[in-house]
Design a protein around this motif. Structure first.
Motif, PDB file in Angstrom:
ATOM      1  N   VAL A  20       0.845  -1.186   0.000  1.00  0.00           N
ATOM      2  CA  VAL A  20       0.000   0.000   0.000  1.00  0.00           C
ATOM      3  C   VAL A  20       0.882   1.238   0.000  1.00  0.00           C
ATOM      4  N   PHE A  21       0.582   2.148  -0.902  1.00  0.00           N
ATOM      5  CA  PHE A  21       1.286   3.432  -0.929  1.00  0.00           C
ATOM      6  C   PHE A  21       0.465   4.392  -1.764  1.00  0.00           C
ATOM      7  N   ARG A  22       0.968   5.555  -2.008  1.00  0.00           N
ATOM      8  CA  ARG A  22       0.268   6.574  -2.778  1.00  0.00           C
ATOM      9  C   ARG A  22       0.389   6.235  -4.267  1.00  0.00           C
ATOM     10  N   THR A  23      -0.708   5.746  -4.871  1.00  0.00           N
ATOM     11  CA  THR A  23      -0.673   5.361  -6.279  1.00  0.00           C
ATOM     12  C   THR A  23      -1.999   5.650  -6.957  1.00  0.00           C
ATOM     13  N   HIS A  24      -1.939   5.853  -8.238  1.00  0.00           N
ATOM     14  CA  HIS A  24      -3.132   5.992  -9.071  1.00  0.00           C
ATOM     15  C   HIS A  24      -3.029   5.063 -10.281  1.00  0.00           C
ATOM     16  N   ALA A  25      -1.984   4.241 -10.324  1.00  0.00           N
ATOM     17  CA  ALA A  25      -1.758   3.326 -11.445  1.00  0.00           C
ATOM     18  C   ALA A  25      -2.766   2.186 -11.422  1.00  0.00           C
ATOM     19  N   LYS A  26      -3.297   1.872 -12.601  1.00  0.00           N
ATOM     20  CA  LYS A  26      -4.283   0.806 -12.734  1.00  0.00           C
ATOM     21  C   LYS A  26      -3.816  -0.148 -13.825  1.00  0.00           C
ATOM     22  N   PHE A  27      -3.428  -1.343 -13.403  1.00  0.00           N
ATOM     23  CA  PHE A  27      -3.012  -2.364 -14.361  1.00  0.00           C
ATOM     24  C   PHE A  27      -3.175  -3.731 -13.729  1.00  0.00           C
ATOM     25  N   ALA A  28      -3.164  -4.748 -14.577  1.00  0.00           N
ATOM     26  CA  ALA A  28      -3.205  -6.131 -14.108  1.00  0.00           C
ATOM     27  C   ALA A  28      -2.243  -6.948 -14.959  1.00  0.00           C
ATOM     28  N   LEU A  29      -1.631  -7.944 -14.345  1.00  0.00           N
ATOM     29  CA  LEU A  29      -0.741  -8.871 -15.045  1.00  0.00           C
ATOM     30  C   LEU A  29      -1.291 -10.273 -14.864  1.00  0.00           C
ATOM     31  N   LEU A  30      -1.309 -11.047 -15.952  1.00  0.00           N
ATOM     32  CA  LEU A  30      -1.686 -12.456 -15.919  1.00  0.00           C
ATOM     33  C   LEU A  30      -0.519 -13.205 -16.531  1.00  0.00           C
ATOM     34  N   ARG A  31       0.216 -13.958 -15.702  1.00  0.00           N
ATOM     35  CA  ARG A  31       1.444 -14.594 -16.198  1.00  0.00           C
ATOM     36  C   ARG A  31       1.469 -16.079 -15.849  1.00  0.00           C
ATOM     37  N   ASN A  32       1.856 -16.861 -16.834  1.00  0.00           N
ATOM     38  CA  ASN A  32       2.133 -18.282 -16.620  1.00  0.00           C
ATOM     39  C   ASN A  32       3.204 -18.694 -17.616  1.00  0.00           C
ATOM     40  N   GLU A  33       3.397 -19.983 -17.813  1.00  0.00           N
ATOM     41  CA  GLU A  33       4.471 -20.462 -18.675  1.00  0.00           C
ATOM     42  C   GLU A  33       4.281 -20.070 -20.139  1.00  0.00           C
ATOM     43  N   SER A  34       3.046 -19.792 -20.562  1.00  0.00           N
ATOM     44  CA  SER A  34       2.755 -19.499 -21.969  1.00  0.00           C
ATOM     45  C   SER A  34       2.342 -18.058 -22.241  1.00  0.00           C
ATOM     46  N   TRP A  35       1.932 -17.333 -21.227  1.00  0.00           N
ATOM     47  CA  TRP A  35       1.352 -16.013 -21.430  1.00  0.00           C
ATOM     48  C   TRP A  35       1.983 -14.981 -20.508  1.00  0.00           C
ATOM     49  N   ASP A  36       2.092 -13.745 -21.008  1.00  0.00           N
ATOM     50  CA  ASP A  36       2.542 -12.582 -20.247  1.00  0.00           C
ATOM     51  C   ASP A  36       1.613 -11.414 -20.576  1.00  0.00           C
ATOM     52  N   VAL A  37       0.385 -11.497 -20.080  1.00  0.00           N
ATOM     53  CA  VAL A  37      -0.646 -10.515 -20.420  1.00  0.00           C
ATOM     54  C   VAL A  37      -0.544  -9.314 -19.492  1.00  0.00           C
ATOM     55  N   VAL A  38      -0.523  -8.138 -20.107  1.00  0.00           N
ATOM     56  CA  VAL A  38      -0.542  -6.870 -19.385  1.00  0.00           C
ATOM     57  C   VAL A  38      -1.839  -6.165 -19.754  1.00  0.00           C
ATOM     58  N   ILE A  39      -2.606  -5.793 -18.750  1.00  0.00           N
ATOM     59  CA  ILE A  39      -3.821  -4.993 -18.957  1.00  0.00           C
ATOM     60  C   ILE A  39      -3.547  -3.628 -18.343  1.00  0.00           C
ATOM     61  N   THR A  40      -3.541  -2.591 -19.162  1.00  0.00           N
ATOM     62  CA  THR A  40      -3.449  -1.226 -18.644  1.00  0.00           C
ATOM     63  C   THR A  40      -4.805  -0.579 -18.903  1.00  0.00           C
ATOM     64  N   THR A  41      -5.233   0.259 -17.977  1.00  0.00           N
ATOM     65  CA  THR A  41      -6.596   0.754 -18.060  1.00  0.00           C
ATOM     66  C   THR A  41      -6.790   2.003 -17.218  1.00  0.00           C
ATOM     67  N   SER A  42      -7.851   2.711 -17.484  1.00  0.00           N
ATOM     68  CA  SER A  42      -8.271   3.799 -16.605  1.00  0.00           C
ATOM     69  C   SER A  42      -9.216   3.281 -15.525  1.00  0.00           C
ATOM     70  N   MET A  43      -9.646   2.018 -15.633  1.00  0.00           N
ATOM     71  CA  MET A  43     -10.602   1.425 -14.694  1.00  0.00           C
ATOM     72  C   MET A  43      -9.949   1.059 -13.367  1.00  0.00           C
ATOM     73  N   ASN A  44     -10.689   1.261 -12.299  1.00  0.00           N
ATOM     74  CA  ASN A  44     -10.321   0.697 -11.014  1.00  0.00           C
ATOM     75  C   ASN A  44     -10.933  -0.693 -10.920  1.00  0.00           C
ATOM     76  N   LEU A  45     -10.663  -1.382  -9.841  1.00  0.00           N
ATOM     77  CA  LEU A  45     -11.217  -2.720  -9.643  1.00  0.00           C
ATOM     78  C   LEU A  45     -12.572  -2.579  -8.952  1.00  0.00           C
ATOM     79  N   ASN A  46     -13.536  -2.024  -9.690  1.00  0.00           N
ATOM     80  CA  ASN A  46     -14.883  -1.828  -9.160  1.00  0.00           C
ATOM     81  C   ASN A  46     -15.845  -1.530 -10.311  1.00  0.00           C
TER      82      ASN A  46
END
Length: 185
Positions: free
Chosen positions: A85-111
């Motif tokens: 936890v810290f002062r942030t406004h960055a919104k992204f998600a990573l989905l990683r496994n042996e075959s995939w390195d997905v980066v989701i960047t967005t203006s959306m929050n998790l709501n």
């Protein structure tokens, strides 16, 4: 893979994560958000319980948001070791496994987000390494759990950047109403 889009609330960041996991299969997930809804955090917990999420890390802003899950709530569901936890406004998600390195960047929050929001989903190892490296550094430097600290990290091991601009800003800026056919400056 590279998908870019806009939504008017027809789907959320949680929906993008769920759709991504349907393609990637079980993955290690990282979520960075300014705010998180209770439903969305609990849904992420269900994804983990069902085996779609192998591990999960959260990066959250430390300020309180009315009606939203707090970092304390997230730490209670996933464990103090899973959140920084810290002062942030960055919104992204990573989905990683042996075959995939997905980066989701967005203006959306998790709501729930019933407004125009943008997103980009990319399968790119270098980009995923950049975001993951940043989160790794946060997890090394910041204390685990929901500290409520309103600071920013001080010792991240990222090199300083000296921006180089290939354009020049200058000239007169016109203000006021624009009229069709009027010359532009």
């Amino acid at each position: 893979m590279d998908v870019v889009g806009l939504t008017f609330g027809q789907f959320s960041l949680l929906d993008l994560i769920e759709a991504g996991l349907e393609v990637t299969g079980p993955a290690d997930v990282t979520i960075s958000t300014w705010s998180a809804g209770f439903y969305d955090v609990e849904a992420a917990q269900r994804f983990a319980q069902l085996g779609a999420i192998r591990s999960i890390r959260f990066v959250m802003d430390s300020s309180a948001k009315r009606g939203q899950a707090t970092p304390v709530d997230v730490a209670g569901l996933f464990g103090a070791e899973s959140i920084r936890v810290f002062r942030t406004h960055a919104k992204f998600a990573l989905l990683r496994n042996e075959s995939w390195d997905v980066v989701i960047t967005t203006s959306m929050n998790l709501n729930l987000n019933p407004r125009c929001e943008q997103f980009e989903m990319t399968d790119d190892t270098d980009r995923a390494d950049l975001f993951s490296g940043f989160v790794d550094e946060l997890f090394r430097e910041l204390p685990e759990g929901a500290t409520g600290d309103r600071t920013v990290p001080e010792h991240l091991a990222f090199p300083d950047v000296d921006p180089q601009r290939s354009y020049r800003v200058g000239g007169r800026v016109a203000t006021g109403p624009w009229r069709r056919g009027a010359p532009r400056e």
